[in-house]
Design a protein around this motif. Structure first.
Motif, PDB file in Angstrom:
ATOM      1  N   CYS A 247       0.818  -1.213   0.000  1.00  0.00           N
ATOM      2  CA  CYS A 247       0.000   0.000   0.000  1.00  0.00           C
ATOM      3  C   CYS A 247       0.853   1.265   0.000  1.00  0.00           C
ATOM      4  O   CYS A 247       0.309   2.375  -0.077  1.00  0.00           O
ATOM      5  CB  CYS A 247      -0.952  -0.002   1.202  1.00  0.00           C
ATOM      6  SG  CYS A 247      -2.192  -1.317   1.143  1.00  0.00           S
ATOM      7  N   LEU A 332     -15.580  -1.350  -6.292  1.00  0.00           N
ATOM      8  CA  LEU A 332     -15.550  -1.115  -4.843  1.00  0.00           C
ATOM      9  C   LEU A 332     -16.957  -1.075  -4.256  1.00  0.00           C
ATOM     10  O   LEU A 332     -17.181  -1.532  -3.125  1.00  0.00           O
ATOM     11  CB  LEU A 332     -14.801   0.179  -4.549  1.00  0.00           C
ATOM     12  CG  LEU A 332     -13.283   0.140  -4.799  1.00  0.00           C
ATOM     13  CD1 LEU A 332     -12.695   1.543  -4.741  1.00  0.00           C
ATOM     14  CD2 LEU A 332     -12.585  -0.779  -3.811  1.00  0.00           C
ATOM     15  N   LEU A 337     -16.956  -1.725  -0.251  1.00  0.00           N
ATOM     16  CA  LEU A 337     -15.955  -0.780   0.234  1.00  0.00           C
ATOM     17  C   LEU A 337     -16.354   0.669  -0.031  1.00  0.00           C
ATOM     18  O   LEU A 337     -15.780   1.596   0.542  1.00  0.00           O
ATOM     19  CB  LEU A 337     -14.600  -1.086  -0.393  1.00  0.00           C
ATOM     20  CG  LEU A 337     -13.987  -2.418   0.079  1.00  0.00           C
ATOM     21  CD1 LEU A 337     -12.840  -2.830  -0.833  1.00  0.00           C
ATOM     22  CD2 LEU A 337     -13.502  -2.311   1.513  1.00  0.00           C
ATOM     23  N   ARG A 353      -9.353   7.649  -2.186  1.00  0.00           N
ATOM     24  CA  ARG A 353      -8.864   7.054  -0.932  1.00  0.00           C
ATOM     25  C   ARG A 353      -8.146   5.743  -1.211  1.00  0.00           C
ATOM     26  O   ARG A 353      -7.198   5.376  -0.496  1.00  0.00           O
ATOM     27  CB  ARG A 353     -10.039   6.824   0.016  1.00  0.00           C
ATOM     28  CG  ARG A 353      -9.651   6.210   1.354  1.00  0.00           C
ATOM     29  CD  ARG A 353     -10.862   5.885   2.197  1.00  0.00           C
ATOM     30  NE  ARG A 353     -10.484   5.313   3.491  1.00  0.00           N
ATOM     31  CZ  ARG A 353     -11.337   4.749   4.339  1.00  0.00           C
ATOM     32  NH1 ARG A 353     -12.640   4.694   4.031  1.00  0.00           N
ATOM     33  NH2 ARG A 353     -10.900   4.240   5.477  1.00  0.00           N
ATOM     34  N   PHE A 354      -8.585   5.032  -2.244  1.00  0.00           N
ATOM     35  CA  PHE A 354      -8.045   3.704  -2.561  1.00  0.00           C
ATOM     36  C   PHE A 354      -7.178   3.694  -3.826  1.00  0.00           C
ATOM     37  O   PHE A 354      -6.462   2.723  -4.071  1.00  0.00           O
ATOM     38  CB  PHE A 354      -9.194   2.711  -2.746  1.00  0.00           C
ATOM     39  CG  PHE A 354     -10.179   2.702  -1.605  1.00  0.00           C
ATOM     40  CD1 PHE A 354      -9.858   2.104  -0.401  1.00  0.00           C
ATOM     41  CD2 PHE A 354     -11.426   3.298  -1.737  1.00  0.00           C
ATOM     42  CE1 PHE A 354     -10.759   2.089   0.653  1.00  0.00           C
ATOM     43  CE2 PHE A 354     -12.336   3.286  -0.694  1.00  0.00           C
ATOM     44  CZ  PHE A 354     -12.000   2.686   0.516  1.00  0.00           C
ATOM     45  N   ILE A 396      -5.871  -0.665   0.048  1.00  0.00           N
ATOM     46  CA  ILE A 396      -6.913  -0.621   1.066  1.00  0.00           C
ATOM     47  C   ILE A 396      -6.272  -0.397   2.438  1.00  0.00           C
ATOM     48  O   ILE A 396      -5.505  -1.248   2.913  1.00  0.00           O
ATOM     49  CB  ILE A 396      -7.732  -1.921   1.070  1.00  0.00           C
ATOM     50  CG1 ILE A 396      -8.146  -2.306  -0.361  1.00  0.00           C
ATOM     51  CG2 ILE A 396      -8.948  -1.770   1.973  1.00  0.00           C
ATOM     52  CD1 ILE A 396      -8.960  -1.264  -1.101  1.00  0.00           C
ATOM     53  N   ASP A 399      -8.021   0.483   8.189  1.00  0.00           N
ATOM     54  CA  ASP A 399      -8.826   1.352   9.038  1.00  0.00           C
ATOM     55  C   ASP A 399     -10.043   0.612   9.577  1.00  0.00           C
ATOM     56  O   ASP A 399     -10.495  -0.388   8.996  1.00  0.00           O
ATOM     57  CB  ASP A 399      -9.280   2.587   8.252  1.00  0.00           C
ATOM     58  CG  ASP A 399      -8.115   3.465   7.828  1.00  0.00           C
ATOM     59  OD1 ASP A 399      -7.029   3.338   8.436  1.00  0.00           O
ATOM     60  OD2 ASP A 399      -8.287   4.283   6.899  1.00  0.00           O
ATOM     61  N   ASP A 400     -10.593   1.132  10.663  1.00  0.00           N
ATOM     62  CA  ASP A 400     -11.693   0.439  11.345  1.00  0.00           C
ATOM     63  C   ASP A 400     -12.942   0.321  10.494  1.00  0.00           C
ATOM     64  O   ASP A 400     -13.736  -0.613  10.694  1.00  0.00           O
ATOM     65  CB  ASP A 400     -12.037   1.171  12.655  1.00  0.00           C
ATOM     66  CG  ASP A 400     -10.930   1.050  13.691  1.00  0.00           C
ATOM     67  OD1 ASP A 400     -10.069   0.158  13.524  1.00  0.00           O
ATOM     68  OD2 ASP A 400     -10.918   1.854  14.644  1.00  0.00           O
ATOM     69  N   ASP A 401     -13.145   1.249   9.546  1.00  0.00           N
ATOM     70  CA  ASP A 401     -14.360   1.193   8.733  1.00  0.00           C
ATOM     71  C   ASP A 401     -14.235   0.269   7.524  1.00  0.00           C
ATOM     72  O   ASP A 401     -15.159   0.160   6.717  1.00  0.00           O
ATOM     73  CB  ASP A 401     -14.759   2.596   8.271  1.00  0.00           C
ATOM     74  CG  ASP A 401     -13.709   3.227   7.361  1.00  0.00           C
ATOM     75  OD1 ASP A 401     -12.521   2.872   7.493  1.00  0.00           O
ATOM     76  OD2 ASP A 401     -14.082   4.067   6.519  1.00  0.00           O
ATOM     77  N   ILE A 402     -13.104  -0.400   7.392  1.00  0.00           N
ATOM     78  CA  ILE A 402     -12.880  -1.324   6.277  1.00  0.00           C
ATOM     79  C   ILE A 402     -13.188  -2.734   6.751  1.00  0.00           C
ATOM     80  O   ILE A 402     -12.713  -3.150   7.815  1.00  0.00           O
ATOM     81  CB  ILE A 402     -11.412  -1.246   5.797  1.00  0.00           C
ATOM     82  CG1 ILE A 402     -11.069   0.169   5.331  1.00  0.00           C
ATOM     83  CG2 ILE A 402     -11.149  -2.266   4.696  1.00  0.00           C
ATOM     84  CD1 ILE A 402     -11.806   0.635   4.108  1.00  0.00           C
ATOM     85  N   PHE A 406     -10.373  -7.239   3.899  1.00  0.00           N
ATOM     86  CA  PHE A 406      -9.735  -6.404   2.875  1.00  0.00           C
ATOM     87  C   PHE A 406      -8.634  -5.503   3.422  1.00  0.00           C
ATOM     88  O   PHE A 406      -7.912  -4.882   2.646  1.00  0.00           O
ATOM     89  CB  PHE A 406     -10.787  -5.519   2.183  1.00  0.00           C
ATOM     90  CG  PHE A 406     -11.809  -6.277   1.389  1.00  0.00           C
ATOM     91  CD1 PHE A 406     -11.477  -6.876   0.192  1.00  0.00           C
ATOM     92  CD2 PHE A 406     -13.111  -6.390   1.843  1.00  0.00           C
ATOM     93  CE1 PHE A 406     -12.416  -7.577  -0.546  1.00  0.00           C
ATOM     94  CE2 PHE A 406     -14.060  -7.085   1.118  1.00  0.00           C
ATOM     95  CZ  PHE A 406     -13.714  -7.688  -0.083  1.00  0.00           C
ATOM     96  N   ARG A 407      -8.496  -5.429   4.730  1.00  0.00           N
ATOM     97  CA  ARG A 407      -7.567  -4.468   5.317  1.00  0.00           C
ATOM     98  C   ARG A 407      -6.105  -4.767   4.938  1.00  0.00           C
ATOM     99  O   ARG A 407      -5.660  -5.913   5.012  1.00  0.00           O
ATOM    100  CB  ARG A 407      -7.706  -4.457   6.840  1.00  0.00           C
ATOM    101  CG  ARG A 407      -9.021  -3.897   7.329  1.00  0.00           C
ATOM    102  CD  ARG A 407      -9.122  -3.980   8.844  1.00  0.00           C
ATOM    103  NE  ARG A 407     -10.481  -3.625   9.292  1.00  0.00           N
ATOM    104  CZ  ARG A 407     -10.920  -3.774  10.536  1.00  0.00           C
ATOM    105  NH1 ARG A 407     -10.109  -4.290  11.463  1.00  0.00           N
ATOM    106  NH2 ARG A 407     -12.143  -3.425  10.849  1.00  0.00           N
TER     107      ARG A 407
END
Length: 445
Positions: A247, A332, A337, A353-354, A396, A399-402, A406-407
């Motif tokens: 990443c 996505l 996502l 963001r991605f 990706i 983060d907590d919202d992912i 996929f993190r």
């Protein structure tokens, strides 16, 4: 057994370098001159230097391989329009560093009209440029500007004795780089070979990968292949990023261990006769994609294939990138996502963001090659002879919202593409990128 050696293309000949110089001078006023220095050696530490690589613009016009050279082009000069300054012959130094061509060798081996050794540079250069109204040089290069200012200063100091210093400096880059953007048949052969060597190296890295190796060990596999096939080494710093390191877009540390269950992203290409290959592949360290890895990978692969299909004369890199953004955004949303409708997410640019980078760049003597991307404020249409990369990706964050599966997954797929009269030629198609092909190659390690 040692790896097979690929047949190598012929080097670019002196006739083509001469044609390039002649065509460039045909665009310039008859009372102008071109001043173009080559590269110099760069100290690595104390008495050792980095491996020498000639400056790309200088190489494009001369093919001359030695440091501290200078090309002067003089449209209309009856004694010869191309003059090269080069290192002095010095038998004592040549015992340590190798034979130098000298002025006679420069004319004999590289087809310039005239040549002088650097010990004569100052006096000869002043005489050659006396009366030339405009000097064309790379205005963003401090060495070129310093050299041109010194010549003008010396001639100005002798103006009362009849010397005629240049009146203006002009930027050579737009004219020269427009020519470099369109590749000749000989250049395409070298780029095709750099792509083929790079492709073999990526296949070799796939075959070698397994949990417990380090990223630098895959880098060693790649770069051994580059050198084995006669390349000078990597065209840029090789990226080997396992797991979340993928990443980081320009990750070059390559020190971490490769873990079971992770993907590894490799962005690496060979340099051959100064022309660059540039390939990215992403694959599982253990040889099998997880469900989440495969789903995300297929989104990138579909976007890349559609982008490759879009390469043809008349389209633009901006249009290709817009198509990739649409495809990645839709993918996505399918994976959860992103939320909402595709049009809404395109409007708010949520995909950045991605996917924060562009889809393409020019490729040639430099991995991010020269040439304008826009003309008169509009995206430049593609034309036969242009060479570009196509490299969508998704990165990706953890983060907590992912969703957890996929993190920390980073995926990029990149190929080198030449624009042809009929459409396009993918120069790096030999590296597997379909999921089943990758898994089959790695299963047979």
């Amino acid at each position: 057994m040692p790896p097979e050696t690929l047949p190598r293309p012929a080097p670019i000949g002196n006739a083509e370098y001469r044609e390039r110089r002649t065509a460039l001078m045909a665009e310039l006023p008859p009372d102008s001159a071109v001043l173009l220095p080559g590269a110099s050696l760069v100290t690595r530490s104390r008495d050792s230097e980095f491996p020498f690589r000639q400056a790309s613009d200088f190489h494009y016009l001369t093919g001359f391989p030695e440091p501290d050279a200078l090309l002067v082009l003089l449209p209309g000069r009856s004694e010869g329009e191309s003059v090269l300054f080069c290192q002095d012959r010095n038998p004592a130094l040549e015992t340590w560093t190798g034979i130098r061509l000298g002025a006679e060798g420069a004319v004999r081996e590289h087809g310039v009209d005239d040549a002088y050794e650097n010990s004569e540079r100052e006096s000869c250069l002043d005489a050659l440029l006396d009366g030339r109204t405009t000097l064309y040089l790379l205005l963003d290069d401090p060495d070129s500007l310093t050299l041109a200012q010194a010549v003008r200063g010396r001639l100005a100091a002798r103006a009362r004795r009849g010397a005629r210093p240049p009146l203006a400096f002009a930027d050579l880059a737009p004219r020269l780089h427009a020519r470099r953007l369109i590749k000749s048949a000989a250049e395409l052969a070298l780029l095709r070979h750099a792509g083929a060597v790079s492709a073999r190296a990526h296949q070799r890295a796939m075959a070698a990968a397994r949990p417990g190796l380090a990223e630098f060990q895959l880098q060693a596999e790649l770069e051994h292949e580059f050198r084995w096939q006669g390349g000078s080494g990597p065209a840029y710093a090789s990226i080997v990023g396992g797991g979340a390191n993928a990443c980081v877009l320009h990750y070059v540390e390559n020190r971490a261990a490769l873990h079971d269950g992770d993907l590894v992203l490799i962005d690496a290409g060979a340099e051959f006769d100064l022309y660059a290959g540039d390939i990215t592949r992403t694959f599982p360290v253990n040889g099998r994609f997880s469900e989440a890895q495969r789903a995300l990978y297929e989104v990138v692969l579909e976007a890349q294939q559609r982008a490759l299909d879009a390469v043809r004369p008349g389209t633009t890199l901006a249009a290709i990138h817009d198509g990739v953004v649409r495809d990645l955004t839709a993918g996505l949303i399918r994976l959860g996502l992103l939320e909402g409708e595709v049009v809404a997410r395109l409007d708010d640019e949520s995909v950045k963001r991605f996917y924060p980078h562009s889809t393409s760049h020019w490729l040639g003597l430099d991995v991010h090659d020269v040439g304008d991307y826009r003309r008169d404020g509009e995206p430049r249409p593609l034309a036969p002879g242009m060479v570009l990369t196509v490299e969508p990706g998704l990165y990706i964050p953890a983060d907590d919202d992912i969703p957890a599966p996929f993190r920390g997954i980073g995926i990029r797929i990149e190929d080198d593409v030449a624009v042809t009269a009929e459409g396009r030629e993918v120069l790096t198609a030999d590296v597997p990128k379909q999921v089943d092909e990758i898994e089959a190659l790695m299963a047979n390690r």
